[in-house]
Design an enzyme around this catalytic site. Sequence first.
Site, PDB file in Angstrom:
ATOM      1  N   THR A   1     -31.442  10.983  19.445  1.00  0.00           N
ATOM      2  CA  THR A   1     -31.910  12.360  19.196  1.00  0.00           C
ATOM      3  C   THR A   1     -32.397  12.858  20.601  1.00  0.00           C
ATOM      4  OG1 THR A   1     -34.343  11.792  18.629  1.00  0.00           O
ATOM      5  CG2 THR A   1     -32.650  12.210  16.717  1.00  0.00           C
ATOM      6  N   ASP A   2     -32.441  14.371  20.643  1.00  0.00           N
ATOM      7  CA  ASP A   2     -32.826  14.872  21.941  1.00  0.00           C
ATOM      8  C   ASP A   2     -34.140  15.584  21.653  1.00  0.00           C
ATOM      9  OD1 ASP A   2     -32.340  17.289  20.616  1.00  0.00           O
ATOM     10  OD2 ASP A   2     -30.340  17.826  21.683  1.00  0.00           O
ATOM     11  N   LYS A   3     -34.617  16.371  22.760  1.00  0.00           N
ATOM     12  CA  LYS A   3     -35.950  17.017  22.852  1.00  0.00           C
ATOM     13  C   LYS A   3     -36.165  17.925  21.576  1.00  0.00           C
ATOM     14  CE  LYS A   3     -38.841  19.248  25.761  1.00  0.00           C
ATOM     15  NZ  LYS A   3     -39.290  19.774  27.232  1.00  0.00           N
TER      16      LYS A   3
END
Length: 138
Positions: free
Chosen positions: A14-16
């Site tokens: 996942t990202d920010k």
Amino acid sequence: MLRPYERAVYYYETDKMGIMHHSNYIRIFEETRIHFLSEAGMPFPDIEAQGILMPVLSVECGYLRPLRFGDTFTVELRITDFNGVKLGVEYTVCNKATGEVCAKGRSWHCFTDGELKPLRIKSRYPAIYSIFADNMEH
């Protein structure tokens, strides 16, 4: 019909924003191809042991709905093009809980030897040829 590939989104994917980073879908396509070959009775290591490589010629992905950490997804694989030299594969990634299509993609591959010289697998590797030919959509 072979079982779809299934697993959950890992945290590191996942990202920010808390959604699966777009680059990970390409990895999932590869995982799905490996799963397909195992399900079809020809694990990828067995193909490589015969001196056959399947490099990616191109890949594309369209993102429709996000997947988040912990979401379980499935990937349906369809062989859309195959002539014994080149292979075209389509992928549909769905959220298992909602059934929503999250991404669709496509990859193109060829068959080569260890020196990346093209191979025609129909006569020399009939068992491998039939895995793809028998599972191609018409």
